[in-house]
Design an enzyme around this catalytic site. Structure first.
Site, PDB file in Angstrom:
ATOM      1  N   SER A  42       0.833  -1.349   0.179  1.00 18.35           N
ATOM      2  CA  SER A  42       0.050  -0.005   0.108  1.00 18.35           C
ATOM      3  C   SER A  42       1.020   1.188  -0.551  1.00 18.35           C
ATOM      4  O   SER A  42       0.047   2.457  -0.453  1.00 18.35           O
ATOM      5  CB  SER A  42      -0.824  -0.487   1.278  1.00 18.35           C
ATOM      6  OG  SER A  42      -0.537  -0.055   2.599  1.00 18.35           O
ATOM      7  N   ASP A 338      -3.988   7.823   8.040  1.00 17.38           N
ATOM      8  CA  ASP A 338      -4.664   6.591   8.807  1.00 17.38           C
ATOM      9  C   ASP A 338      -3.931   6.276   9.990  1.00 17.38           C
ATOM     10  O   ASP A 338      -2.708   7.189   9.779  1.00 17.38           O
ATOM     11  CB  ASP A 338      -5.049   5.864   7.668  1.00 17.38           C
ATOM     12  CG  ASP A 338      -4.921   5.278   6.795  1.00 17.38           C
ATOM     13  OD1 ASP A 338      -3.199   5.365   7.462  1.00 17.38           O
ATOM     14  OD2 ASP A 338      -4.848   4.350   6.138  1.00 17.38           O
ATOM     15  N   HIS A 341      -0.685   4.631   7.226  1.00 12.53           N
ATOM     16  CA  HIS A 341       0.589   5.361   6.251  1.00 12.53           C
ATOM     17  C   HIS A 341       0.304   6.861   6.721  1.00 12.53           C
ATOM     18  O   HIS A 341      -0.668   7.393   6.601  1.00 12.53           O
ATOM     19  CB  HIS A 341      -0.855   5.312   5.074  1.00 12.53           C
ATOM     20  CG  HIS A 341      -0.865   3.966   4.467  1.00 12.53           C
ATOM     21  ND1 HIS A 341      -2.556   3.144   5.372  1.00 12.53           N
ATOM     22  CD2 HIS A 341      -0.712   3.168   3.981  1.00 12.53           C
ATOM     23  CE1 HIS A 341      -2.022   2.077   4.590  1.00 12.53           C
ATOM     24  NE2 HIS A 341      -1.034   1.166   4.348  1.00 12.53           N
TER      25      HIS A 341
END
Length: 366
Positions: A42, A338, A341
């Protein structure tokens, strides 16, 4: 899957080469980088998971609130991520598109795409748990990409693009955060040294297969200091060890990451010796992220123990949504978007702090 990745891949990009757009990085003469190709998780996924049946996606608000007019594209941040930053710094293009995007333009293939899938790892079990693309799946898509290039520009030019492009690999965080420390899926069979050996074997196999497909310039990001992310602090505080002198970071998780990174660096030296044509470099993003966690105010941040989205303690993916009433109003104060990240601002700072590695990387590449 982490900021470390972003920093690493960015600085690597800087240290690499010069292309044709208005590149901000000055590269050696007679060096070109026709395309940027990303593999991993991610930290670098620009939207491939949008097209998978998985909960590990973020193609909804407030993700992307600062990206092209607030468009949620599947990037795990409020704005750009390392893939985009690196592509722009290299002068290749402004944003790196996801390979699985159905709206992907054919000409984009010539300058590079992203195969990364949020939630994946070096451990094949990690992608099974998260229902995302494994690194092996990403290689299969890369093979498909090569065939498409041949159709577009012929075998000779395809061979040139493949051999001269820059490849960045960013993975490993999910193996620790999800598969090892958060669940007993691997801990029943492996202690940390054995598990990191298992991860290294998988990473080495992937890099050798990538080399066999024609890749030569390969940068691999270290696992970041994942024990510092709010998610780890919230969920692993009682599992992963004490909070010690790392400013609230989970020591056992960070120690596991450091052990893996040391082995990864050594393994890449071995691969470079085994394949004389290979130009593989190890990029450290562990310490840049750790430093940012320890001294956030030096960079204008006020909050590092939680993310901007929701309460910032555990929210990520589906839990970070537009209905959460606790999302912050000033993201510039936060290191993390978040619970896992970094924000775009943090990514850019990490990249800047890693740029000093650039010169030594250049000599390894050429």
């Amino acid at each position: 899957m982490h900021p470390t990745c972003l920093a690493i891949f960015l600085f690597l990009l800087a240290s690499f080469f010069f292309q044709n757009l208005e590149a901000k990085i000055i590269l050696p003469k007679n060096v070109t980088v026709p395309a940027l190709i990303m593999f991993g998780d991610s930290i670098v996924d620009t939207g491939n998971n949008n097209h998978l049946a998985t909960l590990f996606k973020c193609n909804f608000p407030p993700y992307g609130k600062d990206f092209l007019g607030g468009e949620p594209t599947g990037r795990f941040s409020n704005g750009r991520i390392p893939s985009d930053i690196l592509a722009e710094e290299l002068g290749i293009k402004e944003f790196l598109p996801a390979y699985l995007d159905p709206n992907l333009q054919t000409e984009e293939l010539l300058t590079g795409v992203c195969f990364a899938s949020s939630g994946t790892g070096y451990d094949p079990l990690t992608s099974q748990v998260t229902s995302v693309l494994s690194l092996s799946d990403q290689l299969k898509l890369f093979k498909e990409y090569i065939e498409k290039l041949k159709t577009l520009v012929g075998e000779e030019r395809t061979a040139t693009i493949i051999s001269q492009s820059l490849y960045v690999v960013c993975a490993g965080s999910n193996d620790f955060l999800i598969t090892y420390f958060l669940t007993p899926l691997r801990r029943a069979k492996y202690d940390v040294p054995a598990y990191t050996d298992f991860m290294i074997q998988s990473a080495s196999t992937f890099l050798q297969e990538l080399y066999d497909l024609g890749a030569r310039r390969i940068a691999v990001l270290s696992v970041p200091s994942v024990g510092c992310v709010p998610y780890a602090r919230s969920l692993l505080g009682g599992i992963g060890g004490g909070r010690g002198g790392d400013g609230g970071c989970i020591e056992d998780v960070n120690e596991a990451a450091q052990l893996f990174n040391a082995k990864l660096s050594s393994q890449m030296d071995w691969l470079n010796n085994k394949f004389p044509e290979a130009r593989m470099v190890y990029i450290d993003v562990y310490f840049p992220l750790l430093h940012l966690n320890r001294r956030p105010r030096d960079y204008g941040f006020e909050e590092v123990s939680k993310g901007c989205c929701g309460t910032g303690k555990i929210e990520v993916a589906e839990l970070c949504n537009d209905l959460n009433p606790f999302t912050c109003t000033d993201v510039s104060k936060y290191v993390y978007w978040d619970s896992v990240h970094p924000t775009e601002k943090a990514y850019q700072i990490i990249f800047a702090s890693v740029e000093m590695q650039a010169q030594s990387l250049i000599y390894k590449f050429f």
